[in-house]
Design a protein around this motif. Sequence first.
Motif, PDB file in Angstrom:
ATOM      1  N   LEU B   5      60.575  14.944  38.725  1.00 32.85           N
ATOM      2  CA  LEU B   5      61.427  15.935  38.072  1.00 32.85           C
ATOM      3  C   LEU B   5      62.668  16.179  38.902  1.00 32.85           C
ATOM      4  O   LEU B   5      63.789  16.154  38.415  1.00 32.85           O
ATOM      5  N   GLY B   8      64.985  13.198  39.010  1.00 37.40           N
ATOM      6  CA  GLY B   8      65.654  13.090  37.722  1.00 37.40           C
ATOM      7  C   GLY B   8      66.772  14.111  37.606  1.00 37.40           C
ATOM      8  O   GLY B   8      67.864  13.805  37.128  1.00 37.40           O
ATOM      9  N   LEU B   9      66.474  15.332  38.063  1.00 39.93           N
ATOM     10  CA  LEU B   9      67.476  16.382  37.968  1.00 39.93           C
ATOM     11  C   LEU B   9      68.692  16.028  38.799  1.00 39.93           C
ATOM     12  O   LEU B   9      69.824  16.179  38.359  1.00 39.93           O
ATOM     13  N   GLY B  12      70.596  13.319  37.114  1.00 43.95           N
ATOM     14  CA  GLY B  12      71.292  13.875  35.964  1.00 43.95           C
ATOM     15  C   GLY B  12      72.547  14.612  36.377  1.00 43.95           C
ATOM     16  O   GLY B  12      73.587  14.523  35.728  1.00 43.95           O
ATOM     17  N   LEU B  13      72.457  15.307  37.506  1.00 41.45           N
ATOM     18  CA  LEU B  13      73.602  16.076  37.964  1.00 41.45           C
ATOM     19  C   LEU B  13      74.735  15.169  38.380  1.00 41.45           C
ATOM     20  O   LEU B  13      75.897  15.437  38.099  1.00 41.45           O
ATOM     21  N   THR B  16      76.325  13.927  35.146  1.00 34.09           N
ATOM     22  CA  THR B  16      77.051  14.868  34.307  1.00 34.09           C
ATOM     23  C   THR B  16      78.072  15.678  35.092  1.00 34.09           C
ATOM     24  O   THR B  16      78.908  16.327  34.488  1.00 34.09           O
ATOM     25  N   GLY B  17      77.969  15.586  36.417  1.00 42.48           N
ATOM     26  CA  GLY B  17      78.736  16.363  37.407  1.00 42.48           C
ATOM     27  C   GLY B  17      79.892  17.235  36.929  1.00 42.48           C
ATOM     28  O   GLY B  17      80.333  17.167  35.804  1.00 42.48           O
ATOM     29  N   ALA B  19      80.394  20.534  36.307  1.00 38.36           N
ATOM     30  CA  ALA B  19      80.261  21.466  35.198  1.00 38.36           C
ATOM     31  C   ALA B  19      81.045  22.733  35.507  1.00 38.36           C
ATOM     32  O   ALA B  19      81.401  23.002  36.639  1.00 38.36           O
ATOM     33  N   LEU B  98      63.640  24.892  39.762  1.00 43.04           N
ATOM     34  CA  LEU B  98      64.402  25.533  38.689  1.00 43.04           C
ATOM     35  C   LEU B  98      65.647  26.210  39.256  1.00 43.04           C
ATOM     36  O   LEU B  98      66.752  26.054  38.728  1.00 43.04           O
ATOM     37  N   ALA B 101      68.081  23.544  40.321  1.00 45.41           N
ATOM     38  CA  ALA B 101      68.680  22.865  39.167  1.00 45.41           C
ATOM     39  C   ALA B 101      69.746  23.747  38.540  1.00 45.41           C
ATOM     40  O   ALA B 101      70.833  23.280  38.200  1.00 45.41           O
ATOM     41  N   GLU B 102      69.442  25.033  38.406  1.00 49.32           N
ATOM     42  CA  GLU B 102      70.422  25.944  37.794  1.00 49.32           C
ATOM     43  C   GLU B 102      71.655  26.086  38.677  1.00 49.32           C
ATOM     44  O   GLU B 102      72.777  26.119  38.199  1.00 49.32           O
ATOM     45  N   ASN B 104      72.755  23.901  40.806  1.00 53.20           N
ATOM     46  CA  ASN B 104      73.522  22.663  40.730  1.00 53.20           C
ATOM     47  C   ASN B 104      74.250  22.517  39.406  1.00 53.20           C
ATOM     48  O   ASN B 104      75.233  21.794  39.299  1.00 53.20           O
ATOM     49  N   ALA B 105      73.720  23.180  38.373  1.00 58.43           N
ATOM     50  CA  ALA B 105      74.374  23.112  37.068  1.00 58.43           C
ATOM     51  C   ALA B 105      75.489  24.151  36.988  1.00 58.43           C
ATOM     52  O   ALA B 105      76.032  24.399  35.922  1.00 58.43           O
ATOM     53  N   LYS B 107      75.279  27.447  37.754  1.00 54.68           N
ATOM     54  CA  LYS B 107      74.905  28.835  37.490  1.00 54.68           C
ATOM     55  C   LYS B 107      74.801  29.567  38.821  1.00 54.68           C
ATOM     56  O   LYS B 107      73.774  29.524  39.486  1.00 54.68           O
ATOM     57  N   SER B 113      68.113  32.429  36.240  1.00 48.49           N
ATOM     58  CA  SER B 113      67.075  33.033  35.405  1.00 48.49           C
ATOM     59  C   SER B 113      65.878  33.515  36.221  1.00 48.49           C
ATOM     60  O   SER B 113      64.942  34.042  35.664  1.00 48.49           O
TER      61      SER B 113
END
Lengths: 286, 450
Positions: B5, B8-9, B12-13, B16-17, B19, B98, B101-102, B104-105, B107, B113
């Motif tokens: 996981l 993969g995250l 993915g980052l 999609t980098g 953000a 989590l 991931a947030e 890095n996205a 947030k 969250s």
Amino acid sequence: MARRSTESLASRLSPFQKFYLIIVAGFVLGPFIPLIIQSLAFRWAWPDMLPGTWWLEQRGKSMMPLAWDYVLSPYSRIWEATLNTVGIGLAVTVICLAISLPAARVLARERFRGKSAFEFFLSMPLIVPEAAIGIALLMMFIRLDLAGSYFGIIIAHLIPTIPYMVRMLTAVYQGLGRDFEEQAIILGASRWQVLRLVTLPMLLPGVVAGALFTFLVSTNIFLLTFFLGQGKIITLPTLLFSKIAGGTLDASAAGITLIVTLPGIILLIISERFIKEEAFGKGFGN
Amino acid sequence: MRHLLLTGLTAGLVLTGGAAMAIDPEGEAFQKSFLAGDLSWEEVQARAREEGQVNLYYWGGNDNLNVWMDSVVAPAMAGEGITLNAVRITGTKDAVDLVLAEKNAGKMAGAGSVDAIWLNGENFSTLKRQDALFGAFARKLPNAEFIEWDESDPRSLLNLRDFGVPTEGKEMPWSGEQYVCAVNADQVSEADRPWTFEALRTYLEGNPGKFIYTKPPDYEGNTFVQSVVYAFNPDGNGAEPFQQSLDELGAEELARLIEPGMKFLKNLQPLLLGGESGRPRYPEDAASLNGLFLNGEVNFNCKFGLYAVAVGLSTGTYPEAAEQMIFPEGGMIKNKNYLAVPSNTPNPAAAMVFVNYMTSPEAQTSKLQFAGMPAGIDGWKLSDEQAAALAEASPGTVGVTQKELDANVTPDTNATLVDVIEATWLEYIERDSQAPIADIVTRAAGNLSK
């Protein structure tokens, strides 16, 4: 009528066939017996054939809810998980039908460029591992604020269910043929009447089978729900996983396992009755 | 699967980098002024009521703790005007992943969250390294008075260091734990009970297969390996050198220190459960070991759990003759676990009020009573009345006294060393590598620093 034929069937079985039936039944029902006993146990250790102490003996002495008291209490969150599972399953089924019905109609009846490629891509989600889909979706959903929401989980559940549904309905449409609808139009039916009185009733067996199947698949999806629900949205599969991930089955885990099997069993009974007698019996009207 | 996981995250980052960053300016402002000490507790409580919600992520595998959380903590939070959303997870690492991931996205402050996570050791160290923690909040909470922060008192070490990593107030002590072995008194006579690892070996030579420990990388297994390594430390100073980080100690020195312990564990293998057939049946986690112990496959059960025997007897998960024992003498690892608040907590004020409640004497007392989890606050900081209530709530020790347990404690291992020792165990024992330990340790240290 049905009962009489089963009886005559049973009397016609050879001893070997009866033995074989018992073995199969043993494999299907056997696992439930220790599960039921475990769910009623307080302490059940090897080499005892039955629990040394039962839950009911200990029930009054403990200040904490044990076994079924825990499973059926709000603390186990089993009702929340059941409601979520059924709610998500219903929503997925309805949306899946709405998407798949028109798609199947086109795939069954029209010819267009790239149709075979399209059909191939349609089954891609069944080939790509669920974990890969889950991770990619999670990345997107976190950005879109869909992670940990019901909407996000429903979308994720559509991915593995739509291919099945479309394939199933395409087969039904192909079997249906245009003749019946054309005949109705020639006889003066409006489009709406054709749909309501001809197409839908004839499609019904396929739709019911597809819907039941979709619902069953949705209620059993673990990995996608686990990733995208982020632990916030629990369903029966994720609840069960968190309970038995440790590798041991205590009384409350056994109780939860038994409850988790219920929706499937109920659905199986419904589908048995409905598909056999209603749908396939009358539906095609042969 | 979890590693998958995370990989993969990250992948993915990268794909999609770039953000858009999401920041809640109000949340960020609160964080600044709270950490600067500019807010009164009433102001914090008022803002917490406005936020109205707190999302706690915690390991949900303990029925009794779940009952306590829903029946005691949730109503108490409701009294503060906060809805407790207690999210049960199967592994603490899920919550850490989590948060990362947030983050890095994009947030950032106030836009995540997760408000609070129950964790310690490696998970804390990961969040700290990734700069994903709220800040030094712990000593700013009113109930910080129940915790020893004074460095001159050696007992404060449990609050200031979490697996050797300085806590710096970025997490609040919540529960204390001690690694205690239980013995089935029906099977093992008083005279046969081992006090040291050598004595355990002697016992197993007479009763082969009657012992097993949880398999690393599970933290229970890691802790067992650590206590063996302490006991066989060639310098004879036990846990002391293991308080340093990998950089301070160096891989070569670490290899020298752990070699005798690792050799002991390797030679012990044929005497462990399933060892006769050549492959010991290491259980994956504490719950599986409980099962082996209950079924009499092994006569001992080592894990974190000061009151595990009393709780196990009351839930039917331990054999009736289970007792605690002092083992290894003078080397029982003790540590604490904590509540941490991530940097992107969406409800920072509610998180503060929540963590503060969790360290109150009332909450600690009812937690002990419901779930048998030892207090995370320090007894000598309490009033006589509070201390008496806490003692009253304790499920109690079985077969040994609290005093004996207290007299044999030792600290845990620095989080950076834990990873290397774990990797060495997996290579040297599980995969049965024939390479010299020094090589294995150097390789493991190199891999981890990448």
